[in-house]
Write a protein that holds these residues in place. Structure first.
Motif, PDB file in Angstrom:
ATOM      1  N   ARG A 145      -5.083  11.185   1.109  1.00 14.36           N
ATOM      2  CA  ARG A 145      -6.356  10.455   1.189  1.00 14.36           C
ATOM      3  C   ARG A 145      -6.275   9.013   0.722  1.00 14.36           C
ATOM      4  O   ARG A 145      -7.187   8.239   0.941  1.00 14.36           O
ATOM      5  N   GLN A 146      -5.189   8.668   0.035  1.00 13.99           N
ATOM      6  CA  GLN A 146      -5.206   7.390  -0.687  1.00 13.99           C
ATOM      7  C   GLN A 146      -4.372   6.288  -0.042  1.00 13.99           C
ATOM      8  O   GLN A 146      -4.072   5.298  -0.683  1.00 13.99           O
ATOM      9  N   ASP A 188      -4.461   3.619   1.584  1.00 14.59           N
ATOM     10  CA  ASP A 188      -4.684   2.175   1.534  1.00 14.59           C
ATOM     11  C   ASP A 188      -4.555   1.574   0.140  1.00 14.59           C
ATOM     12  O   ASP A 188      -4.531   0.370  -0.015  1.00 14.59           O
ATOM     13  N   GLU A 189      -4.499   2.446  -0.862  1.00 15.75           N
ATOM     14  CA  GLU A 189      -4.422   1.923  -2.227  1.00 15.75           C
ATOM     15  C   GLU A 189      -3.088   1.241  -2.491  1.00 15.75           C
ATOM     16  O   GLU A 189      -2.079   1.557  -1.888  1.00 15.75           O
ATOM     17  N   GLU A 190      -3.109   0.309  -3.437  1.00 20.23           N
ATOM     18  CA  GLU A 190      -1.890  -0.369  -3.836  1.00 20.23           C
ATOM     19  C   GLU A 190      -1.033   0.610  -4.632  1.00 20.23           C
ATOM     20  O   GLU A 190      -1.514   1.227  -5.585  1.00 20.23           O
ATOM     21  N   LEU A 245      -1.022   3.381  -8.923  1.00 18.51           N
ATOM     22  CA  LEU A 245      -1.000   4.845  -9.060  1.00 18.51           C
ATOM     23  C   LEU A 245      -0.603   5.267 -10.466  1.00 18.51           C
ATOM     24  O   LEU A 245       0.063   4.522 -11.181  1.00 18.51           O
ATOM     25  N   SER A 259       0.838  -1.187   0.000  1.00 17.47           N
ATOM     26  CA  SER A 259       0.000   0.000   0.000  1.00 17.47           C
ATOM     27  C   SER A 259       0.882   1.249   0.000  1.00 17.47           C
ATOM     28  O   SER A 259       2.069   1.197   0.335  1.00 17.47           O
ATOM     29  N   ILE A 260       0.293   2.355  -0.381  1.00 22.12           N
ATOM     30  CA  ILE A 260       0.994   3.638  -0.396  1.00 22.12           C
ATOM     31  C   ILE A 260       1.554   3.919   0.995  1.00 22.12           C
ATOM     32  O   ILE A 260       2.717   4.294   1.166  1.00 22.12           O
ATOM     33  N   ARG A 275       1.617   9.592   7.596  1.00 26.62           N
ATOM     34  CA  ARG A 275       0.444  10.325   7.115  1.00 26.62           C
ATOM     35  C   ARG A 275       0.789  11.770   6.767  1.00 26.62           C
ATOM     36  O   ARG A 275       0.352  12.297   5.750  1.00 26.62           O
ATOM     37  N   GLU A 330       0.526  13.546   3.206  1.00 25.65           N
ATOM     38  CA  GLU A 330      -0.217  14.800   3.101  1.00 25.65           C
ATOM     39  C   GLU A 330       0.602  15.845   2.344  1.00 25.65           C
ATOM     40  O   GLU A 330       0.105  16.510   1.438  1.00 25.65           O
ATOM     41  N   ASP A 339       1.714  10.299  -9.784  1.00 26.10           N
ATOM     42  CA  ASP A 339       1.494  10.004  -8.361  1.00 26.10           C
ATOM     43  C   ASP A 339       2.578   9.089  -7.803  1.00 26.10           C
ATOM     44  O   ASP A 339       2.965   9.210  -6.648  1.00 26.10           O
ATOM     45  N   LEU A 365      -0.905  13.081  -1.233  1.00 28.99           N
ATOM     46  CA  LEU A 365      -1.457  11.722  -1.356  1.00 28.99           C
ATOM     47  C   LEU A 365      -2.138  11.310  -0.054  1.00 28.99           C
ATOM     48  O   LEU A 365      -2.333  10.126   0.215  1.00 28.99           O
TER      49      LEU A 365
END
Ligand SMILES: Nc1ncnc2c1ncn2[C@@H]1O[C@H](COP(=O)(O)OP(=O)(O)OP(=O)(O)O)[C@@H](O)[C@H]1O
Ligand SMILES: [Mg+2]
Lengths: 330, 254
Positions: B141-142, B144-146, B150, B94-95, B131, B135, B154, B139
């Motif tokens: 908000r994202q 949890d994304e893999e 991206l 994850s990111i 975090r 911020e 990104d 990025l």
């Protein structure tokens, strides 16, 4: 929140309950095989530890399984006055030391196919050495190994009883599986995944890639030896089969079948292979045929193994669910 | 005082001489840009400076210490942070985990604690830091994304956050804005300007001249592995040799 976060603990609980109930539900032959399945599952987990978390594909991992087995067998066979638990510990330690030395030499440069060939060659060398050593029973191995009685002073655990030994293996299996899961879920597991995905990038985070790989190889060797050390007294025999290339292939097949991308994949695969062998035992050659067929099926239709197949189903279900939810909102 | 000094760097790939004796010296807090046409050897020079590849000749020193023979991970621990021309992130993770990894690596290497040893989750400190870093590159908000899913731009931003998480003393950026939209380019430039204001040393290559003239204190022009010109950006822009290297392209759009 998706279904699997509730499903997984439930499935694991069911699995543990089934294992615990086995001595009351199945015959001695099958109980023996389930014990072997647990040991093979540990063996496969240790192989996938290297493969998934360090990107190392060893083709000679049975070398360590065999070393652990022979160490404990020699202690029992020749009657060294060593308590059983210490014998297991010592065998594991011997496996770890050998793995460490092999890692130091082999991981100097080699990766990929070179590593595969080197580990295979080394395991064959060890096998050859064992088959010429009188002390280890040459080609015949050591048989008639007596199962021990553990004396803790205030109580004794008689492992001559198959049920007692079975539970002993089950506890070991649970400890190793839980310990390894904890280990790979933590900080160390994260770093290892990074090493496997892109070792060069990991180096630029200040990670000593070679050191991490040596550590993982050593740990995997230790766990394989531990499994082997329990397998010898469980089967009451050890032979060079334990370090053959055929046995080296077992954790790979189990991982492929169960799925390398999931922690539980090798466990699922190891039990799957044992079950196939059990149900085809009366037909000579059928088990190889079945294993081959299933593997072909897995590779073509579910390349990430059984665990990956369920994961894919879950994702598909979630996707349709979010899609229909979205439609619903519109 | 110079932080990074390279002398007579020579690098060949087979019979191809990619770097032909490059000298360079970067001062503390300076932003140093390397420009040159495609294939000039900029990325190769980065690789030699960071220890990714070894050179056939020359030496590299950091803070007065000779680091020529030190492997990349040791240089990273000394304070080298780098990004790649094509962003390299840990795609399957994850990111958030990408950044956590970098923070934890820094803490371990610096002898700091990473929280309770038995807790497999990142510590609260680490999570908060991850975090806020995400911020700062937009990025937030994202998490949890893999990371592998991206967009190219990104990924660059994530890689930037990962690199900053190591708290490097010298930032080596290989085309930090390549492949980015105009808006992303603007925000990256702003981010770099903030870092520069904090006194961090930056070495960068870049094809976008606006970014270069916005940020660079000094400029080096590389062509066929040799230094063509070096100096403050305005002087270099007027250099006849440089105009020849970029002939027909116009310096502004190299
Ligand atoms: N691993 C390699 N093996 C052989 N040749 C290489 C290798 N890496 C780079 N080269 C060659 O070295 C030369 C310089 O490449 P390099 O990537 O350093 O250029 P660059 O200045 O970064 O170019 P660009 O602006 O396109 O990024 C090129 O001619 C390239 O083909
Ligand atoms: Mg380049």
């Amino acid at each position: 929140m998706n279904g699997s976060s509730f499903m997984r603990p439930a499935v694991i609980l069911l699995f543990v309950a089934a294992l615990a109930a086995a001595p009351f539900a199945v015959n001695q032959g099958l109980l023996f095989l389930i014990g072997i399945a647990m040991l093979q599952a540990m063996f496969a987990l240790s192989w996938n530890l290297m493969f998934r978390y360090a990107g190392l594909a060893s083709f000679g991992h049975a070398m360590f399984y065999g070393i652990g087995g022979y160490a404990v067998a020699a202690i029992i066979f020749h009657g060294f006055p060593l308590p059983f638990l210490l014998a297991i510990l010592l065998s594991t330690a011997i496996g770890a030391v050998v793995a460490f030395v092999v890692a130091l030499i082999v991981l100097q440069r080699a990766a990929g196919i070179q590593l595969a060939v080197l580990t295979l060659a080394l395991s064959q060398l060890v096998l050859l050495f064992v088959s010429y050593t009188d002390f280890l029973g040459r080609d015949d191995g050591l048989s008639g190994l007596a199962r021990p009685v553990l004396d803790f002073g205030f109580f004794t655990l008689d492992l001559r009883s198959p049920t007692a030994f079975y539970y002993f293996i089950m506890v070991a299996f649970a400890l190793v599986t839980a310990g390894l899961l904890w280990f790979v879920s933590g900080r160390f597991g994260r770093v290892l995944l990074a090493v496997r995905i892109d070792s060069e990038r990991a180096a630029f985070l200040g990670v000593d890639v070679r050191r991490k790989r040596i550590f993982v190889f050593t740990l995997a060797g230790a766990i394989a030896s531990f499994a082997g050390a329990l397998a010898a007294p469980w089967a009451q025999i050890i032979s060079t089969d334990s370090m053959s290339w055929f046995n080296s292939a077992q954790p790979m097949l189990a991982t492929l079948l169960g799925g390398a991308g999931s922690y539980w994949g090798p466990v699922i695969g190891a039990f799957g292979l044992i079950l196939v062998n059990y149900f085809t035992r009366t037909f000579v050659g059928l088990s190889e045929f079945m294993v081959g067929g299933i593997l072909l099926f897995v590779v073509l239709l579910a390349p990430s193994g059984i665990a990956g197949f369920f994961e894919m189903l879950r994702r598909m279900r979630n996707r349709t669910r979010t899609a229909s939810a979205r439609e619903h909102n519109q | 005082m110079s932080v990074l000094v390279a002398k007579g760097i020579r690098k060949t790939y087979g019979s191809l001489e990619v770097l032909k004796g490059v000298d360079l010296s970067v001062g503390a807090g300076e932003t140093f840009a390397i420009i040159g046409p495609n294939g000039a050897g900029k990325t190769t020079l980065f690789k030699v400076l960071t220890g990714e590849v070894s050179a056939q000749g020359g030496s590299v020193s950091f803070d007065g210490k000779d680091v020529t023979r030190l492997p990349a991970f040791v240089r990273a621990r000394m304070g080298f942070g780098r990004t790649f021309q094509v962003a390299r992130v840990f795609g399957e993770l994850s990111i958030f985990t990408n950044v956590v990894l970098a923070i934890e690596a820094r803490k371990v290497n610096g002898g700091e604690s990473c929280g309770r040893w038995w807790d497999w989750r990142p510590s609260a400190d680490t999570s908060d830091e991850a975090r806020s870093l995400l911020e700062s590159v937009g990025l937030g908000r994202q998490g949890d994304e893999e990371a592998g899913l991206l967009s190219h731009g990104d990924k660059k931003r994530l890689e930037f956050a990962v690199t900053l998480a190591g708290k490097p003393r010298i930032l080596m950026l290989d085309e930090p804005t390549a492949g980015m939209s105009a808006a992303d380019r603007k925000s990256t430039t702003n981010l770099l300007r903030d870092l520069k204001a904090k006194g961090i040393t930056i070495i960068m290559t870049e094809h976008d001249m606006d970014v270069i003239f916005d940020l660079a204190d000094r400029l080096m022009v590389l062509n066929y592995g040799a230094v063509v010109s070096q100096g403050d950006p305005v002087t270099v822009r007027e250099d006849e040799m440089v105009k020849q290297v970029y002939l027909g392209k116009g310096v502004g759009h190299a």
